[in-house]
Design a protein around this motif. Structure first.
Motif, PDB file in Angstrom:
ATOM      1  N   MET A 242       0.811  -1.220   0.000  1.00  0.00           N
ATOM      2  CA  MET A 242       0.000   0.000   0.000  1.00  0.00           C
ATOM      3  C   MET A 242       0.844   1.269   0.000  1.00  0.00           C
ATOM      4  O   MET A 242       0.385   2.325  -0.432  1.00  0.00           O
ATOM      5  N   SER A 243       2.060   1.182   0.516  1.00  0.00           N
ATOM      6  CA  SER A 243       3.018   2.283   0.401  1.00  0.00           C
ATOM      7  C   SER A 243       4.398   1.671   0.236  1.00  0.00           C
ATOM      8  O   SER A 243       4.866   0.949   1.117  1.00  0.00           O
ATOM      9  N   ARG A 244       5.049   1.970  -0.882  1.00  0.00           N
ATOM     10  CA  ARG A 244       6.334   1.324  -1.172  1.00  0.00           C
ATOM     11  C   ARG A 244       7.532   2.126  -0.693  1.00  0.00           C
ATOM     12  O   ARG A 244       8.677   1.736  -0.894  1.00  0.00           O
ATOM     13  N   GLY A 245       7.281   3.263  -0.045  1.00  0.00           N
ATOM     14  CA  GLY A 245       8.379   4.029   0.544  1.00  0.00           C
ATOM     15  C   GLY A 245       8.866   5.142  -0.352  1.00  0.00           C
ATOM     16  O   GLY A 245       8.110   6.003  -0.775  1.00  0.00           O
ATOM     17  N   GLY A 246      10.169   5.151  -0.612  1.00  0.00           N
ATOM     18  CA  GLY A 246      10.778   6.216  -1.401  1.00  0.00           C
ATOM     19  C   GLY A 246      11.526   7.239  -0.567  1.00  0.00           C
ATOM     20  O   GLY A 246      11.807   8.344  -1.038  1.00  0.00           O
ATOM     21  N   SER A 247      11.872   6.876   0.668  1.00  0.00           N
ATOM     22  CA  SER A 247      12.640   7.793   1.518  1.00  0.00           C
ATOM     23  C   SER A 247      13.974   8.135   0.856  1.00  0.00           C
ATOM     24  O   SER A 247      14.566   7.308   0.155  1.00  0.00           O
ATOM     25  N   VAL A 248      14.439   9.370   1.102  1.00  0.00           N
ATOM     26  CA  VAL A 248      15.601   9.854   0.364  1.00  0.00           C
ATOM     27  C   VAL A 248      16.266  10.998   1.126  1.00  0.00           C
ATOM     28  O   VAL A 248      15.610  11.685   1.918  1.00  0.00           O
ATOM     29  N   ILE A 249      17.563  11.191   0.902  1.00  0.00           N
ATOM     30  CA  ILE A 249      18.310  12.331   1.436  1.00  0.00           C
ATOM     31  C   ILE A 249      19.005  13.014   0.263  1.00  0.00           C
ATOM     32  O   ILE A 249      19.683  12.356  -0.539  1.00  0.00           O
ATOM     33  N   ILE A 250      18.860  14.340   0.163  1.00  0.00           N
ATOM     34  CA  ILE A 250      19.321  15.102  -0.996  1.00  0.00           C
ATOM     35  C   ILE A 250      20.140  16.299  -0.519  1.00  0.00           C
ATOM     36  O   ILE A 250      19.819  16.926   0.502  1.00  0.00           O
ATOM     37  N   ASP A 251      21.183  16.634  -1.259  1.00  0.00           N
ATOM     38  CA  ASP A 251      22.040  17.752  -0.864  1.00  0.00           C
ATOM     39  C   ASP A 251      21.546  19.068  -1.462  1.00  0.00           C
ATOM     40  O   ASP A 251      20.607  19.082  -2.269  1.00  0.00           O
ATOM     41  N   PRO A 252      22.137  20.210  -1.077  1.00  0.00           N
ATOM     42  CA  PRO A 252      21.617  21.511  -1.512  1.00  0.00           C
ATOM     43  C   PRO A 252      21.750  21.798  -3.003  1.00  0.00           C
ATOM     44  O   PRO A 252      21.233  22.832  -3.472  1.00  0.00           O
ATOM     45  N   LEU A 253      22.435  20.959  -3.763  1.00  0.00           N
ATOM     46  CA  LEU A 253      22.490  21.108  -5.216  1.00  0.00           C
ATOM     47  C   LEU A 253      21.645  20.058  -5.924  1.00  0.00           C
ATOM     48  O   LEU A 253      21.765  19.852  -7.131  1.00  0.00           O
ATOM     49  N   GLY A 254      20.786  19.387  -5.174  1.00  0.00           N
ATOM     50  CA  GLY A 254      19.851  18.443  -5.771  1.00  0.00           C
ATOM     51  C   GLY A 254      20.407  17.059  -6.010  1.00  0.00           C
ATOM     52  O   GLY A 254      19.753  16.236  -6.669  1.00  0.00           O
ATOM     53  N   ASN A 255      21.589  16.775  -5.497  1.00  0.00           N
ATOM     54  CA  ASN A 255      22.181  15.454  -5.659  1.00  0.00           C
ATOM     55  C   ASN A 255      21.675  14.495  -4.579  1.00  0.00           C
ATOM     56  O   ASN A 255      21.597  14.867  -3.406  1.00  0.00           O
ATOM     57  N   THR A 269      21.198   6.681   5.869  1.00  0.00           N
ATOM     58  CA  THR A 269      22.030   7.679   6.541  1.00  0.00           C
ATOM     59  C   THR A 269      22.904   8.404   5.521  1.00  0.00           C
ATOM     60  O   THR A 269      23.214   7.866   4.455  1.00  0.00           O
ATOM     61  N   ALA A 270      23.262   9.621   5.872  1.00  0.00           N
ATOM     62  CA  ALA A 270      24.177  10.400   5.036  1.00  0.00           C
ATOM     63  C   ALA A 270      24.882  11.425   5.909  1.00  0.00           C
ATOM     64  O   ALA A 270      24.346  11.882   6.933  1.00  0.00           O
ATOM     65  N   GLU A 271      26.073  11.793   5.501  1.00  0.00           N
ATOM     66  CA  GLU A 271      26.835  12.829   6.186  1.00  0.00           C
ATOM     67  C   GLU A 271      26.390  14.189   5.641  1.00  0.00           C
ATOM     68  O   GLU A 271      26.412  14.419   4.420  1.00  0.00           O
ATOM     69  N   LEU A 272      25.971  15.077   6.535  1.00  0.00           N
ATOM     70  CA  LEU A 272      25.565  16.427   6.149  1.00  0.00           C
ATOM     71  C   LEU A 272      26.649  17.405   6.568  1.00  0.00           C
ATOM     72  O   LEU A 272      27.043  17.433   7.743  1.00  0.00           O
ATOM     73  N   ASN A 273      27.116  18.200   5.617  1.00  0.00           N
ATOM     74  CA  ASN A 273      28.127  19.220   5.889  1.00  0.00           C
ATOM     75  C   ASN A 273      27.497  20.579   5.617  1.00  0.00           C
ATOM     76  O   ASN A 273      27.147  20.894   4.464  1.00  0.00           O
ATOM     77  N   LEU A 274      27.340  21.389   6.647  1.00  0.00           N
ATOM     78  CA  LEU A 274      26.651  22.670   6.504  1.00  0.00           C
ATOM     79  C   LEU A 274      27.393  23.630   5.587  1.00  0.00           C
ATOM     80  O   LEU A 274      26.783  24.567   5.047  1.00  0.00           O
ATOM     81  N   ASP A 275      28.687  23.436   5.367  1.00  0.00           N
ATOM     82  CA  ASP A 275      29.411  24.271   4.411  1.00  0.00           C
ATOM     83  C   ASP A 275      28.806  24.141   3.017  1.00  0.00           C
ATOM     84  O   ASP A 275      28.866  25.089   2.214  1.00  0.00           O
ATOM     85  N   HIS A 276      28.231  22.983   2.716  1.00  0.00           N
ATOM     86  CA  HIS A 276      27.644  22.771   1.392  1.00  0.00           C
ATOM     87  C   HIS A 276      26.404  23.649   1.176  1.00  0.00           C
ATOM     88  O   HIS A 276      26.080  23.993   0.035  1.00  0.00           O
ATOM     89  N   VAL A 277      25.713  24.012   2.265  1.00  0.00           N
ATOM     90  CA  VAL A 277      24.594  24.946   2.151  1.00  0.00           C
ATOM     91  C   VAL A 277      25.116  26.313   1.737  1.00  0.00           C
ATOM     92  O   VAL A 277      24.602  26.956   0.812  1.00  0.00           O
ATOM     93  N   THR A 278      26.165  26.769   2.417  1.00  0.00           N
ATOM     94  CA  THR A 278      26.756  28.064   2.097  1.00  0.00           C
ATOM     95  C   THR A 278      27.262  28.098   0.661  1.00  0.00           C
ATOM     96  O   THR A 278      27.000  29.048  -0.093  1.00  0.00           O
ATOM     97  N   GLN A 279      27.956  27.058   0.253  1.00  0.00           N
ATOM     98  CA  GLN A 279      28.523  27.015  -1.100  1.00  0.00           C
ATOM     99  C   GLN A 279      27.434  27.008  -2.169  1.00  0.00           C
ATOM    100  O   GLN A 279      27.585  27.637  -3.225  1.00  0.00           O
ATOM    101  N   ALA A 280      26.316  26.336  -1.885  1.00  0.00           N
ATOM    102  CA  ALA A 280      25.238  26.263  -2.875  1.00  0.00           C
ATOM    103  C   ALA A 280      24.571  27.610  -3.092  1.00  0.00           C
ATOM    104  O   ALA A 280      23.975  27.855  -4.144  1.00  0.00           O
ATOM    105  N   LYS A 281      24.692  28.501  -2.103  1.00  0.00           N
ATOM    106  CA  LYS A 281      24.036  29.810  -2.216  1.00  0.00           C
ATOM    107  C   LYS A 281      24.894  30.841  -2.941  1.00  0.00           C
ATOM    108  O   LYS A 281      24.474  31.994  -3.072  1.00  0.00           O
ATOM    109  N   MET A 282      26.038  30.436  -3.438  1.00  0.00           N
ATOM    110  CA  MET A 282      26.877  31.367  -4.181  1.00  0.00           C
ATOM    111  C   MET A 282      26.136  31.937  -5.387  1.00  0.00           C
ATOM    112  O   MET A 282      26.235  33.127  -5.691  1.00  0.00           O
TER     113      MET A 282
END
Length: 310
Positions: A242-255, A269-282
């Motif tokens: 009835m629900s097949r899931g589809g859970s996902v983790i995505i970075d600030p550039l859509g990867n 699980t995934a490693e999140l680096n907050l510097d990647h948020v700053t870099q994506a906003k360039m």
């Protein structure tokens, strides 16, 4: 903490069974602890059921007694802010030393209304806030009330600025903007949508908000329903999965960093680096240098201020 491990849990609660669901939540949080997770997200309405496939005995103009009794069953498997089950969730978060966001059916015992909510717990075990769905979708409007905007919450934590929306709220551009204008860095999207198109929405939000997106869904089969519901025509007509899931983790550039996970329970699980948020906003920032305040203005009624956590 500039870099840390985050998790999205894909599982099913023990449907309509609050005590058994709480035990399962505790086991899943224990697994997150063993993985060294600092932030964990559980799906929409995980405590204790997203009542997929059920009509609660309603047609336009009338409701049945059996449907009211089923709604009572939903009420009885729901939790209240500050009650013993809420406190137990806080103890789980503290024991695992992680920030916990979990989808719940929240009962307001004064009004008698149920809300589809996210409860947020700090790693110290404190219920630091919640978000109630502002617009239930379709038949959901029968079982859940609407929030007034006062729980469009965001939290400034050692893990970054955390906030999010539930399921199809994420299709509401202005609701998303309410998160962006608070500078959300970790965008949480618990859902019940397991369609392929949901993946496009999650990647779009990551790119639009220049934020990490964590999306968590349940994996549910027909056999997981209580026997008395499996015997009804409503559930018999449902597909086996009835629900097949589809859970996902995505970075600030859509990867995509982890997932999507299909047709099974599991923890991503995934490693999140907050510097990647700053870099994506360039080159893009929806509330900063890419905004045109001379052309557009935006405000939200009742939205609370960002809560800062030590």
């Amino acid at each position: 903490m500039n870099s840390y491990k985050a998790a999205v849990v894909q599982a099913s609660p023990i449907l309509f069974d609050l005590e058994a669901t709480m035990t399962k939540v505790e086991s899943l949080i224990g697994k997150c602890k063993k993985e060294g997770v600092s932030l964990a997200l559980f799906p929409e309405a995980f405590v204790s059921v997203y009542p997929r496939g059920l009509s609660f005995g309603t047609v336009v103009g009338s409701r049945s007694d059996d449907g009211r009794k089923l709604w009572q069953k939903l009420w009885d498997s729901s939790i209240q802010e500050g009650d013993e089950h809420c406190q137990r969730l806080g103890r789980m978060a503290k024991s695992a030393n992680l920030f916990l966001a979990i989808g719940v059916n929240e009962k307001d015992v004064v009004s008698g209304t149920l809300y589809c909510s996210i409860f947020y717990f700090s790693s110290e075990g404190e219920l630091v806030g919640k978000h109630r769905k502002i617009k239930p979708t379709g038949q959901e409007r029968l079982i859940w009330g609407e929030d007034d905007g006062s729980t469009l919450s965001t939290f400034n934590t050692g893990l970054g600025r955390i906030g999010g929306l539930i399921c199809w709220e994420n299709y509401m551009p202005l609701a998303r903007m309410s998160m962006y204008q608070k500078g959300v860095q970790i965008y949480l999207a618990p859902t019940a949508d397991s369609r392929d198109n949901w993946q496009h929405t999650m990647r779009h939000i990551a790119l639009e908000g220049r934020c990490f997106v964590l999306a968590s869904n349940q994996y549910v089969t027909k056999e997981m329903y209580p026997q008395e519901l499996r015997d009804t025509d409503e559930i018999k007509r449902q597909p086996d999965v009835m629900s097949r899931g589809g859970s996902v983790i995505i970075d600030p550039l859509g990867n995509v960093l982890a997932g999507p996970l299909w047709n099974e329970e599991g923890i991503l699980t995934a490693e999140l680096n907050l510097d990647h948020v700053t870099q994506a906003k360039m080159d893009f920032d929806p509330i900063g240098h890419y905004q045109r305040p001379d052309l557009f203005s935006f405000s939200v009624k009742n939205q609370p201020e960002i809560r800062s956590l030590n």
